[in-house]
Design an enzyme around this catalytic site. Structure first.
Site, PDB file in Angstrom:
ATOM      1  N   GLU A  92       0.819  -1.210   0.000  1.00 47.62           N
ATOM      2  CA  GLU A  92       0.000   0.000   0.000  1.00 47.62           C
ATOM      3  C   GLU A  92       0.862   1.273   0.000  1.00 47.62           C
ATOM      4  O   GLU A  92       0.591   2.215  -0.713  1.00 47.62           O
ATOM      5  CB  GLU A  92      -0.899  -0.036   1.248  1.00 47.62           C
ATOM      6  CG  GLU A  92      -1.664   1.235   1.532  1.00 47.62           C
ATOM      7  CD  GLU A  92      -2.966   1.322   0.761  1.00 47.62           C
ATOM      8  OE1 GLU A  92      -3.285   0.344   0.046  1.00 47.62           O
ATOM      9  OE2 GLU A  92      -3.643   2.347   0.874  1.00 47.62           O
ATOM     10  N   ASP A  93       1.905   1.275   0.815  1.00 47.10           N
ATOM     11  CA  ASP A  93       2.618   2.529   1.084  1.00 47.10           C
ATOM     12  C   ASP A  93       3.999   2.656   0.455  1.00 47.10           C
ATOM     13  O   ASP A  93       4.628   3.701   0.579  1.00 47.10           O
ATOM     14  CB  ASP A  93       2.783   2.722   2.607  1.00 47.10           C
ATOM     15  CG  ASP A  93       1.441   2.903   3.300  1.00 47.10           C
ATOM     16  OD1 ASP A  93       0.467   3.217   2.599  1.00 47.10           O
ATOM     17  OD2 ASP A  93       1.380   2.723   4.530  1.00 47.10           O
TER      18      ASP A  93
END
Ligand code: MN
Length: 745
Positions: A92-93
């Site tokens: 996600e990051d």
């Protein structure tokens, strides 16, 4: 945060220390010791997140480590889940992809991380459709591999534990979401400790003052409680010792949230919550087949010492709850004359209760032994999901119903066993068995007796469904369908008619508008929606077309611009709304842009309010409130406890604004209900107490008396909740008055 003062070396040491704690906890567990892969996952995540910080200022990697710790120590999962937890925010990051994870850590871990990434946007997006889609995805992923939702639960728990560093409006959104979906889900998965903590944390952020007060009162009452417990426990100990049992007995205080719930639902102060705690007896039992017998032996010892409440024996030993809970509960009269609940269980049952049985589970739902309760439940969920509905919020509510419900078991005429939520009806059985059976159901036979299709079933009933070819599905059936499956199947059947009904409703609406010369604009539309309590036009039209509601001629003035009643309801003293001349719709022409990052102060300037009071719950200063920006960019203030606000919070979390009252000498409309024994002059005494003694301005009073008992509702103008409390106390003193309460809707 202390981390700000740390040197990079110190910070790194802290990270390593946290990681070692995680590892140590894992090594102390019963799992196989696959340290090597955990070590690699940690190093990988640490370097992937390096340089990034959380809002609190901590290095980001602290979060995945904490989540992995929860996964390992509080849920009891093994190395695969620990690795996935460490890696859960990497895709996600950071720049890494699921493929990278798979290449490094294999397919299984990659799949779980992928599942977690897909649902990471939060369950609730901006639009209902997006939100439903996310929710659907969450549940489907959960059904594929239950570890995804367990890790998600740990992620949410850590975020809730560190929520203090978020912006207030974010706090509301996250706390609301947690209470709405994560806590029930945790409950359904048997993660009781996590469920309780999630509820308490949500409550703490939504009602900080009430939370602090209850916490304090629990602490203050500790000593007295302990004394009563000792008096209760001493004779019990004697008996249990005689039985030769190895056991532990303790008093467990209810959670802050559940105490508050009780106070709210029963309108009672803390001091009147008598079941503040339960007594728990946990015994050691080497042979699992003896557990049940010992539970009942303890039960009979206790009930020979104390008087038992006639209908409070809960046997979840013979038939566990659907979420796996097992224990014997009995309520007895304690030494101080109050009822005490005693929970009897073996150490094995206790372990399950604390950690949830999801952890003891086959992770894959699929071939083979899926007949466990959780398996059956997950299948029902998948079933509902595969049956798309037009309305996202309905889907959520259907699923939620099944999350909360406790179960009953009924039999078909063939002796087949069906588990249903509590309050399930004959119609639920019909729909559970088959769509066609549901849509054509006319009645049922319960234990061979004819009953209507709305008949509520009891555990053990034998149920037969009666049908007729001429029967058609009815919208009104929704009221007594409680199963998610039944609701979704009925919805599907009704969907065909829905468009037709909406059109019909719109015609009725347009005719009403034309007949009464109302110049329709957004403002008026919103007034009508607010008054009728519908979220949007479509829902209103549907209700009209269906005959569930109607538009009354009497309300025309309210709807029309300048209607005096609507202004009074919104705010009695500032005649802002409707002052604007025709064509000038926006009241807030001098309003400033609302910054969602800041707490919004509810004030009045030059006789104009910068907010509107929600007509569904009428909050006044002193109430815990939340602001919601409507389609016209007006800020509407709701009580945090308002059911409409609950729906708004979940569906449109991004429009929430944290708000604070900053009013001076403003008056607000509050409604009070009074009940009592009718006698000469009582009305005078009541009005005297209000207007003369307290100097409160009374707006409206309705009284009805019947067979010597009277009920009275009155509207008063007050500054805040303190005045209401004083007023209620004062009225309570009037002879003959038995109950005084603020009306909350
Ligand atoms: Mn996370």
């Amino acid at each position: 945060m202390a981390t700000e003062k740390m040197t990079p070396e110190e910070e790194d040491q802290m990270i390593e220390r946290q990681y070692q704690e995680l590892l140590q906890g894992y090594l102390n567990s019963n799992h196989r010791k696959k340290v090597e892969i955990i070590e690699r996952a940690f190093r990988f995540a640490k370097s992937a997140h390096s340089g990034v910080r959380r809002r609190s200022g901590e290095p980001y990697i602290i979060h995945p480590i904490a989540v992995a710790k929860i996964v390992s120590q509080e849920i009891g999962l093994g190395s695969t889940s620990i690795c996935a937890a460490l890696l859960h925010d990497v895709v996600e990051d950071t720049e890494y992809t699921v493929e990278d994870i798979e290449a490094q850590f294999g397919k299984k871990i990659a799949q779980i991380v992928d599942g977690l990434t897909k649902i990471s946007g939060g369950i609730f997006g901006d639009k209902a459709s997006v939100q439903a889609e996310n929710f659907r995805r969450l549940l489907l992923t959960m059904a594929e591999d239950i570890r995804v939702i367990l890790i998600k639960m740990a992620d949410r728990l850590h975020n809730m534990r560190t929520l203090g560093s978020m912006r207030p409006n974010k706090q509301y959104k996250i706390a609301g979401e947690t209470l709405y979906i994560y806590a029930p889900l945790a409950h359904r998965l048997g993660l009781f400790a996590i469920k309780t903590e999630l509820e308490d944390l949500s409550f703490k952020y939504e009602h900080p003052e009430a939370y602090a007060t209850i916490k304090q009162k629990i602490a203050e009452s500790e000593e007295g409680r302990q004394q009563i417990f000792e008096r209760f426990a001493a004779p019990v100990r004697l008996q249990l010792d005689k039985m030769g049992l190895d056991y532990e007995m303790k008093a467990r205080v209810k959670s802050v949230y559940s105490i508050w719930n009780k106070m709210e639902s029963k309108h009672i102060p803390f001091e009147q919550v008598y079941d503040l705690y339960a007594v728990r007896i946990i015994f050691k039992c080497p042979e699992s087949e003896d557990e049940k017998k010992i539970c009942f032996n303890i039960y009979s010892e206790i009930t020979s010492l104390y008087k038992m409440h006639p209908d409070r024996l809960r046997d979840w030993v013979s038939t566990p709850k659907a979420n796996g809970y097992r224990a014997l509960h009995v309520t007895v009269m304690g030494p101080d004359g109050n009822w005490i609940e005693v929970q009897i269980r073996s150490e094995r049952m206790d372990e399950l209760d604390e950690r949830g049985f999801a952890a003891h589970w086959k992770y894959k739902i699929g071939e083979g032994e899926e007949d466990t309760e959780l398996g059956v439940w997950l299948k029902t969920i998948v079933d509902v999901l595969n049956n798309p509905e037009p309305n996202g919020i309905d889907l959520l509510e259907s699923i939620k119903l099944n999350l909360f419900a406790s179960e009953i078991i009924i039999f078909t005429p063939k002796g087949e066993l069906i588990t249903l939520p509590k309050n399930a009806t004959v119609l639920d059985v019909a729909f559970t068995l088959h769509s066609e059976l549901g849509t054509h159901c006319i009645a049922g036979k319960v234990n061979h007796k004819l009953v209507p299709l709305s008949h509520k079933l009891q555990s053990g009933d034998q149920v037969e469904v009666l049908t007729s070819a001429s029967q058609t599905p009815q919208q009104a059936w929704m009221q007594f369908l409680v199963t998610a499956k039944g609701r979704s199947r009925l919805q599907a059947a009704l969907k065909k008619d829905r468009r037709h009904i909406i059109n019909k409703g719109e015609e009725i609406f347009n005719k009403f508008i034309a007949d009464n010369n109302i110049e329709l604009n957004n403002d008026i539309m919103n007034k009508i929606l607010a008054e009728k309590k519908y979220l949007n036009k479509e829902e209103l039209f549907f209700a009209l077309g269906n005959g569930d509601t109607d538009l009354s001629e009497q309300a025309v003035e309210t709807y029309k611009k300048g209607g005096i009643l609507s202004r009074l309801l919104r705010n009695p003293f500032s005649f802002v709304r409707g002052n604007s001349s025709a064509g000038k719709e926006d009241v807030y022409d001098d309003s400033v842009e609302i910054d969602p990052k800041k707490t919004y102060l509810l004030t009045t300037k030059n006789g104009k309010n910068n907010y509107e009071i929600a007509s569904c719950c009428h909050p006044i200063p002193g109430d815990d409130v939340v602001g919601f920006i409507d389609d016209n960019k007006h800020l509407i203030v709701h009580k945090l406890t308002c059911p409409t606000a609950m729906r708004l919070k979940s569906a449109f979390g991004n429009r929430l604004i944290s708000t604070k009252w900053q009013t001076l000498n403003e008056k607000f409309l509050a409604r009070i209900s009074i009940e009592g024994i009718d006698r000469m002059g009582i009305l005078e005494q009541i009005t005297h107490a209000i207007t003369t003694t307290l100097g409160i301005n009374m707006r409206n009073l309705n009284i009805s008396a019947n067979e010597g008992v009277f009920e009275c509702t009155l509207a008063v103008l007050v500054e805040d909740t303190n005045v209401v409390t004083t007023l209620c106390k004062e009225l309570q003193q009037v002879k003959g008055v038995t109950k005084v309460a603020r009306i909350n809707d």
